[in-house]
Write a protein that holds these residues in place. Structure first.
Motif, PDB file in Angstrom:
ATOM      1  N   TYR A  13      -3.294  -8.190  -0.467  1.00  0.00           N
ATOM      2  CA  TYR A  13      -2.322  -7.311   0.193  1.00  0.00           C
ATOM      3  C   TYR A  13      -2.590  -7.315   1.684  1.00  0.00           C
ATOM      4  O   TYR A  13      -3.738  -7.273   2.136  1.00  0.00           O
ATOM      5  CB  TYR A  13      -2.436  -5.885  -0.328  1.00  0.00           C
ATOM      6  CG  TYR A  13      -1.618  -4.881   0.457  1.00  0.00           C
ATOM      7  CD1 TYR A  13      -0.266  -4.700   0.178  1.00  0.00           C
ATOM      8  CD2 TYR A  13      -2.183  -4.138   1.483  1.00  0.00           C
ATOM      9  CE1 TYR A  13       0.491  -3.790   0.898  1.00  0.00           C
ATOM     10  CE2 TYR A  13      -1.432  -3.224   2.204  1.00  0.00           C
ATOM     11  CZ  TYR A  13      -0.100  -3.053   1.913  1.00  0.00           C
ATOM     12  OH  TYR A  13       0.652  -2.157   2.630  1.00  0.00           O
TER      13      TYR A  13
ATOM     14  N   ASP B 130       8.820  -1.580   3.259  1.00  0.00           N
ATOM     15  CA  ASP B 130       8.556  -0.179   2.967  1.00  0.00           C
ATOM     16  C   ASP B 130       8.807   0.658   4.212  1.00  0.00           C
ATOM     17  O   ASP B 130       8.189   0.429   5.257  1.00  0.00           O
ATOM     18  CB  ASP B 130       7.092  -0.039   2.510  1.00  0.00           C
ATOM     19  CG  ASP B 130       6.735   1.379   2.123  1.00  0.00           C
ATOM     20  OD1 ASP B 130       7.654   2.158   1.822  1.00  0.00           O
ATOM     21  OD2 ASP B 130       5.536   1.705   2.121  1.00  0.00           O
TER      22      ASP B 130
ATOM     23  N   ASN C 114       8.050   3.874   5.745  1.00  0.00           N
ATOM     24  CA  ASN C 114       7.075   4.911   5.421  1.00  0.00           C
ATOM     25  C   ASN C 114       6.813   5.903   6.546  1.00  0.00           C
ATOM     26  O   ASN C 114       5.889   6.701   6.474  1.00  0.00           O
ATOM     27  CB  ASN C 114       5.749   4.269   5.003  1.00  0.00           C
ATOM     28  CG  ASN C 114       5.285   3.210   5.990  1.00  0.00           C
ATOM     29  OD1 ASN C 114       5.697   3.210   7.142  1.00  0.00           O
ATOM     30  ND2 ASN C 114       4.434   2.305   5.544  1.00  0.00           N
TER      31      ASN C 114
ATOM     32  N   CYS D  66       5.295  -5.540   3.521  1.00  0.00           N
ATOM     33  CA  CYS D  66       4.076  -5.608   2.719  1.00  0.00           C
ATOM     34  C   CYS D  66       4.036  -6.955   1.998  1.00  0.00           C
ATOM     35  O   CYS D  66       4.993  -7.308   1.297  1.00  0.00           O
ATOM     36  CB  CYS D  66       4.050  -4.478   1.691  1.00  0.00           C
ATOM     37  SG  CYS D  66       4.267  -2.830   2.388  1.00  0.00           S
TER      38      CYS D  66
ATOM     39  N   MET E  62      -0.226   4.745   0.616  1.00  0.00           N
ATOM     40  CA  MET E  62      -0.720   3.484   0.062  1.00  0.00           C
ATOM     41  C   MET E  62      -1.924   3.772  -0.845  1.00  0.00           C
ATOM     42  O   MET E  62      -3.036   3.966  -0.385  1.00  0.00           O
ATOM     43  CB  MET E  62      -1.131   2.550   1.204  1.00  0.00           C
ATOM     44  CG  MET E  62      -1.568   1.173   0.755  1.00  0.00           C
ATOM     45  SD  MET E  62      -1.799   0.033   2.143  1.00  0.00           S
ATOM     46  CE  MET E  62      -3.216   0.765   2.970  1.00  0.00           C
TER      47      MET E  62
ATOM     48  N   TRP F  39      -3.799   2.599  -4.788  1.00  0.00           N
ATOM     49  CA  TRP F  39      -3.849   1.388  -5.594  1.00  0.00           C
ATOM     50  C   TRP F  39      -4.364   1.591  -7.012  1.00  0.00           C
ATOM     51  O   TRP F  39      -4.506   0.614  -7.757  1.00  0.00           O
ATOM     52  CB  TRP F  39      -4.751   0.356  -4.888  1.00  0.00           C
ATOM     53  CG  TRP F  39      -4.273   0.028  -3.526  1.00  0.00           C
ATOM     54  CD1 TRP F  39      -4.853   0.368  -2.340  1.00  0.00           C
ATOM     55  CD2 TRP F  39      -3.077  -0.681  -3.187  1.00  0.00           C
ATOM     56  NE1 TRP F  39      -4.098  -0.087  -1.275  1.00  0.00           N
ATOM     57  CE2 TRP F  39      -3.003  -0.736  -1.774  1.00  0.00           C
ATOM     58  CE3 TRP F  39      -2.063  -1.280  -3.931  1.00  0.00           C
ATOM     59  CZ2 TRP F  39      -1.962  -1.355  -1.095  1.00  0.00           C
ATOM     60  CZ3 TRP F  39      -1.030  -1.897  -3.251  1.00  0.00           C
ATOM     61  CH2 TRP F  39      -0.993  -1.931  -1.858  1.00  0.00           C
TER      62      TRP F  39
END
Length: 561
Positions: free
Chosen positions: A295, A317, A319, A535, A550, A552
């Motif tokens: 990523y 994204d 954000n 991303c 973000m 995970w």
């Protein structure tokens, strides 16, 4: 479990903001001021849905999702894993995998159990927190209510938001037994639970002995980085990388007590999460192409074909990350010309926000000029700060003359991360074009952050940084509450109104309108706009995260190994 991201909700849907007194709730979700984040005025330029489509279409069996090391990169080093210093994504992203809050805020703004279940009394003046059974710390100890109370106490010491939105209301704290505490409040605290449970800035639960030992100091010993989260700290090399490993004794919130997004049950599919520093855009792209990262963001647009040829895929994204130019208006810098409002207006008038944002993103579909401290999806959003965003060099020179500027050197600091520098460089040149003598100084992230967060630092006049806008409530936005470099009686009066009126009410929205008017008049900082983020993911990465943050723990590899 497949879930549809709420980013597809429109601005009209966001208008259904619930009036936010703290509703009584026995461990379930609590309605709060909320709106789904959307791309605002630039969203139509974004190709949305790739992540959601991949997640919905993937057929990987649940048991096969576990495994592998997920490798991501930051553009600067993680300099602290103390929740009291969660100022940048390098700190709080690994941090909120390690720590959890007493309650959790979902991506739709509702509040759900975290380390604790909660209940509000009918008159909304008593908050009861009860630790869920068998929740463990990373050191093997079982969490009890004394750990929660000590963590909240420390949170209130270091968090202005926490003290304003919760601590100032507390008139009594009664520890009922080893699992339960009752906080009695002097009045209805409209966003207390949002403040406690917010992912980045909320209270993080740690062992009582650690919290109590650091009521007036930061945590620097790796052995004291202990939380309840799905991942625990394994190794940390301060300037280069850190590794998180799955906490095998993690106890997730049961499905029937869980919300969506950050408040959903956490599975910790990856064995490990490896975070490293890659400050250069080319290095990030080459790392993805070479299979060293799973990523990455902020990659040069012209390298996209190479990334796609290597099997990488991208999603966009929106954000709410917003580059901002900030004036040091502290007493420590009282002799600086930036204390003069005409000088600050001169700076605002000379800036071409579009060109500054373009210098960082290089792609006009990845940003929008917008000076409002709230995201466009929020019912609090207004256009007040946009009315003076246009560049007007003649007016800039008039303001400069009115300020009495006499050739003083303006010390402009920026961190050595790419977005800070690419914001500062063109902006400094625009100041020079109207006759301002600018000394642009690039500092390492650690020096920059420690100086910015020190109200007694008078070593710079202007700085720039990125701060994420809120869509839930203004008091959860650092643009409203977090700037240590500016204060005034008028600002404090408005904050008081925002903290004592029902979230989303006409009175609350009017208070925020008054706040924006004050910003427009005093210009303590200049919000340039909103960044969208491209991303990039490795070919077998399936991200499962909703909202603007973000995280995970529910993402996985299709071929986990």
């Amino acid at each position: 479990m497949n879930r549809t991201p709420t980013r597809v909700l429109s601005v009209l849907t966001a208008g259904a903001l619930l009036l936010g007194v703290l509703a009584g709730c026995d461990g379930g979700g609590q309605p709060a001021a909320s709106a789904a984040p959307s791309g605002g005025q630039a969203s139509s330029s974004f190709q949305e849905g790739t992540s959601a489509q991949r997640l919905a279409a993937d057929t990987t069996a649940e048991e096969d999702k576990y495994g592998g090391t997920m490798r991501l990169n930051f553009n600067g080093a993680t300099n602290s894993l103390d929740p009291a210093q969660f100022f940048t994504n390098q700190n709080y992203v690994p941090g909120y995998h390690i720590y959890e809050s007493p309650v959790q805020v979902a991506d739709d703004g509702t509040v759900w159990p975290g380390v604790c279940t909660y209940e509000m009394s009918e008159n909304n003046l008593q908050l009861t927190l009860t630790v869920r059974e068998n929740v463990k710390f990373h050191n093997g100890d079982t969490v009890d209510i004394h750990d929660v109370v000590a963590s909240i106490d420390r949170f209130l010491v270091y968090s202005t938001n926490g003290q304003t939105n919760f601590g100032d209301y507390i008139v009594n704290t009664e520890v009922v037994d080893d699992s339960t505490v009752v906080y009695t409040l002097s009045a209805v605290a409209p966003i207390a639970l949002l403040t406690i449970g917010e992912l980045k800035g909320g209270c993080k639960v740690m062992p009582a002995e650690i919290a109590q030992a650091h009521m007036d100091s930061y945590i620097t010993d790796d052995s004291e980085i202990i939380g309840t989260g799905p991942y625990m700290l394994e190794t940390w090399n301060r300037e280069t990388d850190l590794t998180l490993t799955r906490f095998e004794d993690y106890v997730p919130v049961p499905d029937d007590m869980a919300g969506t997004g950050p408040a959903a049950p956490k599975h910790a599919y990856f064995d490990k999460i490896y975070c490293s520093v890659a400050s250069d855009q080319t290095a990030r792209a080459n790392g993805m192409i070479g299979g060293n990262f799973d990523y990455s963001t902020s990659i040069l647009t012209d390298m996209a074909p190479q990334l796609e040829n290597a099997g990488c895929w991208s999603d966009k994204d929106w954000n709410g990350w917003s580059p901002t130019i900030i004036f040091n208006l502290t007493e420590a810098n009282s002799n600086s010309i930036v204390q003069d409002v005409n000088f600050r207006k001169a700076v605002r008038a000379c800036l071409d926000a579009n060109q500054i944002l373009l210098s960082t993103k290089t792609d006009p579909t990845q940003y929008a000029v917008d000076g409002c401290p709230m995201m466009p999806s929020s019912p609090y959003y207004n256009e007040i700060l946009n009315q003076n965003m246009g560049q007007d060099l003649d007016q800039a020179r008039e303001y400069l003359e009115a300020s009495g500027y006499n050739g003083e050197t303006i010390r402009w600091w920026c961190a050595d991360s790419d977005s800070y520098y690419t914001t500062a460089l063109p902006a400094a040149e625009m100041l020079r074009a109207i006759g301002v003598n600018v000394d642009l100084q690039v500092k390492d992230v650690t020096t920059y952050e420690s100086s910015y967060n020190d109200p007694n630092c008078g070593d710079f006049d202007i700085c720039c940084r990125e701060t994420q806008k809120s869509y839930l409530h203004p008091l959860l936005s650092q643009f409203v509450t977090g700037y240590l470099l500016w204060d005034s009686p008028e600002r404090q009066e408005i904050l008081n109104r925002l903290g004592t009126t029902a979230a989303g009410s006409e009175e609350s929205i009017q208070a925020f309108t008054d706040f924006c008017t004050l910003l427009d008049e005093e210009v303590p900082y200049i919000i340039l706009g909103d960044f969208g983020t491209v991303c990039w993911y490795s070919s077998d990465m399936i991200p499962d995260r909703q909202g603007v943050d973000m995280y995970w723990w529910n993402s996985y590899f299709t071929s986990a190994a």
